[in-house]
Write a protein that holds these residues in place. Sequence first.
Motif, PDB file in Angstrom:
ATOM      1  N   GLY A  13       0.851  -1.296  -0.196  1.00  0.00           N
ATOM      2  CA  GLY A  13       0.084  -0.080   0.169  1.00  0.00           C
ATOM      3  C   GLY A  13       0.828   1.240  -0.006  1.00  0.00           C
ATOM      4  N   THR A  14       0.036   2.307  -0.022  1.00  0.00           N
ATOM      5  CA  THR A  14       0.944   3.588   0.131  1.00  0.00           C
ATOM      6  C   THR A  14       1.311   3.887   1.485  1.00  0.00           C
ATOM      7  N   PRO A  15       2.324   4.870   1.802  1.00  0.00           N
ATOM      8  CA  PRO A  15       2.768   5.088   3.100  1.00  0.00           C
ATOM      9  C   PRO A  15       1.702   5.786   4.007  1.00  0.00           C
ATOM     10  N   VAL A  16       0.625   6.115   3.450  1.00  0.00           N
ATOM     11  CA  VAL A  16      -0.516   6.590   4.202  1.00  0.00           C
ATOM     12  C   VAL A  16      -1.280   5.480   4.462  1.00  0.00           C
ATOM     13  N   GLU A  17      -1.461   4.398   3.634  1.00  0.00           N
ATOM     14  CA  GLU A  17      -2.315   3.257   4.139  1.00  0.00           C
ATOM     15  C   GLU A  17      -1.325   2.451   5.090  1.00  0.00           C
ATOM     16  N   LEU A  18      -0.161   2.384   4.925  1.00  0.00           N
ATOM     17  CA  LEU A  18       0.776   1.547   5.751  1.00  0.00           C
ATOM     18  C   LEU A  18       1.808   2.391   6.527  1.00  0.00           C
ATOM     19  N   PRO A  19       1.462   3.335   7.454  1.00  0.00           N
ATOM     20  CA  PRO A  19       2.247   4.064   7.984  1.00  0.00           C
ATOM     21  C   PRO A  19       3.277   3.700   8.972  1.00  0.00           C
ATOM     22  N   ILE A  21       6.136   0.841  10.384  1.00  0.00           N
ATOM     23  CA  ILE A  21       7.261   0.024  10.005  1.00  0.00           C
ATOM     24  C   ILE A  21       8.259  -0.103  11.108  1.00  0.00           C
ATOM     25  N   HIS A  22       8.710  -1.145  11.302  1.00  0.00           N
ATOM     26  CA  HIS A  22       9.946  -1.342  12.207  1.00  0.00           C
ATOM     27  C   HIS A  22      11.105  -0.451  11.934  1.00  0.00           C
ATOM     28  N   HIS A  23      11.621  -0.129  12.970  1.00  0.00           N
ATOM     29  CA  HIS A  23      12.948   0.752  13.126  1.00  0.00           C
ATOM     30  C   HIS A  23      12.609   2.103  12.365  1.00  0.00           C
ATOM     31  N   ARG A  24      11.373   2.543  12.666  1.00  0.00           N
ATOM     32  CA  ARG A  24      10.811   3.812  12.231  1.00  0.00           C
ATOM     33  C   ARG A  24      11.749   5.073  12.155  1.00  0.00           C
ATOM     34  N   LYS A  25      12.314   5.205  13.758  1.00  0.00           N
ATOM     35  CA  LYS A  25      13.216   6.484  13.706  1.00  0.00           C
ATOM     36  C   LYS A  25      14.395   6.197  12.786  1.00  0.00           C
ATOM     37  N   GLY A  26      15.140   5.423  12.862  1.00  0.00           N
ATOM     38  CA  GLY A  26      16.228   5.275  11.843  1.00  0.00           C
ATOM     39  C   GLY A  26      15.689   5.088  10.574  1.00  0.00           C
ATOM     40  N   TYR A  27      14.835   4.797  10.210  1.00  0.00           N
ATOM     41  CA  TYR A  27      14.423   4.589   8.633  1.00  0.00           C
ATOM     42  C   TYR A  27      14.296   5.950   8.399  1.00  0.00           C
ATOM     43  N   ASP A  28      13.373   7.063   9.171  1.00  0.00           N
ATOM     44  CA  ASP A  28      12.908   8.468   8.887  1.00  0.00           C
ATOM     45  C   ASP A  28      14.609   9.183   8.931  1.00  0.00           C
ATOM     46  N   ALA A  29      15.413   8.617   9.752  1.00  0.00           N
ATOM     47  CA  ALA A  29      16.450   9.664   9.722  1.00  0.00           C
ATOM     48  C   ALA A  29      17.602   9.627   8.576  1.00  0.00           C
ATOM     49  N   THR A  30      17.221   8.428   7.779  1.00  0.00           N
ATOM     50  CA  THR A  30      18.007   8.063   6.553  1.00  0.00           C
ATOM     51  C   THR A  30      17.447   8.337   5.053  1.00  0.00           C
ATOM     52  N   LYS A  31      15.934   8.507   5.108  1.00  0.00           N
ATOM     53  CA  LYS A  31      15.060   8.544   3.957  1.00  0.00           C
ATOM     54  C   LYS A  31      15.408   9.839   3.171  1.00  0.00           C
ATOM     55  N   THR A  32      15.468   9.815   2.181  1.00  0.00           N
ATOM     56  CA  THR A  32      15.642  10.921   0.992  1.00  0.00           C
ATOM     57  C   THR A  32      14.157  11.389   0.654  1.00  0.00           C
ATOM     58  N   ALA A  33      13.338  10.313   0.340  1.00  0.00           N
ATOM     59  CA  ALA A  33      11.903  10.614  -0.070  1.00  0.00           C
ATOM     60  C   ALA A  33      11.146   9.378   0.327  1.00  0.00           C
ATOM     61  N   ASP A  34       9.821   9.692   0.446  1.00  0.00           N
ATOM     62  CA  ASP A  34       8.655   8.678   0.498  1.00  0.00           C
ATOM     63  C   ASP A  34       8.573   7.769  -0.808  1.00  0.00           C
ATOM     64  N   PRO A  35       8.526   6.567  -0.606  1.00  0.00           N
ATOM     65  CA  PRO A  35       8.125   5.772  -1.658  1.00  0.00           C
ATOM     66  C   PRO A  35       6.602   5.989  -2.027  1.00  0.00           C
ATOM     67  N   ASP A  36       5.998   5.383  -3.325  1.00  0.00           N
ATOM     68  CA  ASP A  36       4.829   5.716  -3.821  1.00  0.00           C
ATOM     69  C   ASP A  36       4.022   4.502  -3.131  1.00  0.00           C
ATOM     70  N   TYR A  37       4.547   3.586  -2.897  1.00  0.00           N
ATOM     71  CA  TYR A  37       4.012   2.036  -2.379  1.00  0.00           C
ATOM     72  C   TYR A  37       5.140   1.636  -1.535  1.00  0.00           C
ATOM     73  N   ARG A  38       4.543   0.552  -0.729  1.00  0.00           N
ATOM     74  CA  ARG A  38       5.591  -0.304   0.210  1.00  0.00           C
ATOM     75  C   ARG A  38       5.025  -1.708   0.163  1.00  0.00           C
ATOM     76  N   ILE A  39       5.970  -2.674   0.173  1.00  0.00           N
ATOM     77  CA  ILE A  39       5.535  -3.922   0.626  1.00  0.00           C
ATOM     78  C   ILE A  39       6.074  -4.293   1.880  1.00  0.00           C
ATOM     79  N   THR A  40       5.389  -4.577   2.806  1.00  0.00           N
ATOM     80  CA  THR A  40       5.598  -4.542   4.193  1.00  0.00           C
ATOM     81  C   THR A  40       5.788  -5.882   4.941  1.00  0.00           C
TER      82      THR A  40
END
Length: 125
Positions: A13-19, A21-40
Motif C-alpha cells: 500500500g501507500t505510506p499513508v495506508e501503511l504508516p 514500519i519497524h525501526h521507524r526512527k532510523g528509517y526516517d533519519a536516513t530516507k531521502t523521499a517517501d516511496p509511492d508504495y511499500r511492501i511491508t
Amino acid sequence: MDGDEAIAWAEYGTPVELPTIHHRKGYDATKTADPDYRITCVFVDKRHRRQGVTELAITGALDLIAQAGGGRVESYPHDLTNQTKKMSSSFLYNSTRRLYERLGFTYDRPKGLKNCVMVKTVDPA
C-alpha cells in the motif's frame, strides 16, 4: 490460492495506508523521499514454504501496483548477506534481500540490525 484457501499474500500500500514500519526512527533519519508504495509483509502458509510462493506473492503485488499506475516501491526484507547463522523461515516476515534482488530491487540502505530498504521503480501497466 489453493482452491478457496489463501496460502500466501503480500501486504502492500501507500505510506499513508501503511504508516507503521519497524525501526521507524532510523528509517526516517536516513530516507531521502517517501516511496509511492511499500511492501511491508509477506505471509506464506507453512505447508507451502520453500516452493517459490513468496516470489509469486511479491510479483502479484508488483503487478497490482503497475495496474494502479506504478511508481517507486520499497520493501524491507531481512538482509542475511553477512549472517552465518541460518534463520527460520517463520521469522522472515518479508523474505530476504536475495529474493528482492532477483526480482529487480536494488539495495538502498540498512534498516535496523537485520533488515534493509530495497527499492524498485515499477512502470505503469
